[in-house]
Write an enzyme that holds these catalytic residues in place. Structure first.
Site, PDB file in Angstrom:
ATOM      1  N   GLN A 133       0.808  -1.213   0.000  1.00 20.64           N
ATOM      2  CA  GLN A 133       0.000   0.000   0.000  1.00 20.64           C
ATOM      3  C   GLN A 133       0.846   1.271   0.000  1.00 20.64           C
ATOM      4  O   GLN A 133       0.584   2.189  -0.766  1.00 20.64           O
ATOM      5  CB  GLN A 133      -0.954  -0.033   1.191  1.00 20.64           C
ATOM      6  CG  GLN A 133      -2.019  -1.119   1.053  1.00 20.64           C
ATOM      7  CD  GLN A 133      -2.975  -1.158   2.222  1.00 20.64           C
ATOM      8  OE1 GLN A 133      -3.062  -0.236   3.025  1.00 20.64           O
ATOM      9  NE2 GLN A 133      -3.718  -2.246   2.327  1.00 20.64           N
TER      10      GLN A 133
ATOM     11  N   HIS B 116       1.482   3.521   2.745  1.00 22.46           N
ATOM     12  CA  HIS B 116       1.109   4.636   3.621  1.00 22.46           C
ATOM     13  C   HIS B 116       2.317   4.964   4.496  1.00 22.46           C
ATOM     14  O   HIS B 116       2.572   4.313   5.505  1.00 22.46           O
ATOM     15  CB  HIS B 116      -0.107   4.263   4.470  1.00 22.46           C
ATOM     16  CG  HIS B 116      -1.352   4.042   3.672  1.00 22.46           C
ATOM     17  ND1 HIS B 116      -1.956   5.062   2.965  1.00 22.46           N
ATOM     18  CD2 HIS B 116      -2.080   2.931   3.435  1.00 22.46           C
ATOM     19  CE1 HIS B 116      -3.027   4.587   2.337  1.00 22.46           C
ATOM     20  NE2 HIS B 116      -3.120   3.294   2.615  1.00 22.46           N
TER      21      HIS B 116
ATOM     22  N   THR C  76       0.313   0.608  -4.206  1.00 24.41           N
ATOM     23  CA  THR C  76      -1.079   0.834  -4.584  1.00 24.41           C
ATOM     24  C   THR C  76      -1.834   1.900  -3.801  1.00 24.41           C
ATOM     25  O   THR C  76      -2.959   2.248  -4.176  1.00 24.41           O
ATOM     26  CB  THR C  76      -1.856  -0.488  -4.464  1.00 24.41           C
ATOM     27  OG1 THR C  76      -1.682  -1.014  -3.147  1.00 24.41           O
ATOM     28  CG2 THR C  76      -1.370  -1.494  -5.495  1.00 24.41           C
ATOM     29  N   GLU C  77      -1.266   2.440  -2.711  1.00 26.91           N
ATOM     30  CA  GLU C  77      -1.988   3.456  -1.930  1.00 26.91           C
ATOM     31  C   GLU C  77      -1.005   4.471  -1.357  1.00 26.91           C
ATOM     32  O   GLU C  77      -1.070   4.841  -0.185  1.00 26.91           O
ATOM     33  CB  GLU C  77      -2.792   2.807  -0.799  1.00 26.91           C
ATOM     34  CG  GLU C  77      -3.826   1.801  -1.266  1.00 26.91           C
ATOM     35  CD  GLU C  77      -4.682   1.238  -0.134  1.00 26.91           C
ATOM     36  OE1 GLU C  77      -4.782   1.900   0.933  1.00 26.91           O
ATOM     37  OE2 GLU C  77      -5.250   0.155  -0.309  1.00 26.91           O
ATOM     38  N   LEU C  78      -0.128   4.980  -2.176  1.00 30.73           N
ATOM     39  CA  LEU C  78       0.976   5.797  -1.680  1.00 30.73           C
ATOM     40  C   LEU C  78       0.529   7.166  -1.187  1.00 30.73           C
ATOM     41  O   LEU C  78      -0.145   7.915  -1.895  1.00 30.73           O
ATOM     42  CB  LEU C  78       2.026   5.965  -2.778  1.00 30.73           C
ATOM     43  CG  LEU C  78       3.282   6.769  -2.408  1.00 30.73           C
ATOM     44  CD1 LEU C  78       4.044   6.109  -1.262  1.00 30.73           C
ATOM     45  CD2 LEU C  78       4.187   6.923  -3.632  1.00 30.73           C
TER      46      LEU C  78
END
Length: 340
Positions: free
Chosen positions: A228, A230, A257-259
């Protein structure tokens, strides 16, 4: 010299306001730069944001991939048993098609944002509901979704199985069952396992590595691992590239995928500079791994970032501020992709 030229261009763009990218393929958008290396550059998007013209202007210009942040989760797609609702997800898919973007589906199975009716089922009923849900959603979007995050966040902080209601009632088999159902429903989509906190080499990523190896050994149809991303400002692990590579060496694709990169508020110039360096580090890690096929921001503007309500007192985590003006993090992304 090329890096200096890009830096001057993007600095001028920040002074002027929104960066005016050139035509697709000209190397002037983030997506075009990523595509030169065979990668997708994406953004998390919710359906309501598509009504925000300044936001969609940047989305359409800079990105070639979207991930619905909430519109394809269980509570959104099957709020009541066997009553499927796809209007929100369908609108995002339609927008992506209009803009020639790919779609990453997110997420078929997750312990969070699961309706109460799912969480109340006994083991036999839960297994049936899980298979029915994965089949129903994946089949609806068959051919429209490039990749699915099939199971999201199955591990705890130490790398063991998260003690979710799925695990309590079905054991670890719910993971393999979900992948097999997704493959049967949409044979053409790539199937990913998604996790957070496993970007560097640590106990959690070691547990994830063991889980993935076990799935492969059992013949489970898994195509990739989604990290991800975060991040906390100044705390990007130094071994992200090595960690991505060891998963790629298993014969899998990997993706960030979720930076986002959060900071304590209020935002300062020094923190902006560190955040820019952190975005560059994560981007370089992906560029250095051949099988890192995409990088997705979660999302790209502070206006819609989840950070302030997830981590009170923190925020300013994205490359554009709440007024859609680019920050140094945008410049870092542009320069890193241009030199990649």
């Amino acid at each position: 010299m090329r890096g200096r030229t890009v830096a001057l261009i993007t600095a001028a763009a920040m002074t002027a306001g929104l960066f005016a990218a050139g035509p697709a393929g000209a190397g002037t958008s983030l997506a075009a730069l990523a595509a030169q290396g065979g990668r997708h550059f994406g953004a998390g998007v919710d359906v309501g944001q598509l009504n925000d013209v300044p936001y969609t202007t940047i989305l359409n210009r800079e990105f070639n991939a979207v991930t619905p942040t909430d519109a394809m989760k269980w509570d959104a797609t099957e709020p009541n048993r066997n009553q499927f609702y796809f209007v929100r997800g369908d609108r995002i898919v339609a927008h992506a098609r209009q803009q020639n973007m790919i779609v990453r589906g997110h997420a078929l199975v997750w312990h969070s944002q699961a309706p109460a009716w799912v969480q109340s089922l006994n083991p036999a009923m839960l297994r049936d509901a899980l298979n029915n849900h994965v089949t129903g959603v994946a089949a609806h979007y068959r051919g429209a979704v490039y990749a699915w995050n099939v199971v999201n966040e199955p591990l705890d902080a130490g790398g063991g199985y998260r003690n979710s209601f799925f695990y309590q009632r079905l054991g670890a088999s719910y993971i393999s069952d979900s992948f097999r159902a997704a493959r049967a429903a949409d044979p053409g989509a790539k199937l990913y396992l998604s996790e957070y906190g496993a970007e560097g080499v640590n106990a959690k990523s070691d547990g994830l590595y063991g889980l993935v190896r076990g799935l492969l050994a059992d013949g489970v149809p898994i195509d990739g691992v989604a990290f991800q991303g975060h991040m906390v400002i100044g705390q990007v692990p130094p071994d992200v590239r090595q960690n991505l590579q060891r998963f790629a060496d298993l014969g899998l694709d990997v993706a960030i995928t979720e930076l986002d990169v959060r900071m304590p508020l209020p935002r300062t110039a020094a923190q902006d500079a560190q955040q820019a360096a952190d975005y560059a580090t994560m981007t370089r890690a992906c560029l250095a791994v051949v099988r890192c096929e995409s990088l997705t921001l979660w999302t790209f503007s502070d206006k819609y970032s989840i950070i302030p309500w997830t981590f009170p007192g923190q925020g300013a985590a994205t490359p554009w501020d709440a007024t859609m003006r680019p920050k140094p993090a945008y410049t870092a992304l542009y320069t890193t992709l241009a030199s990649g």
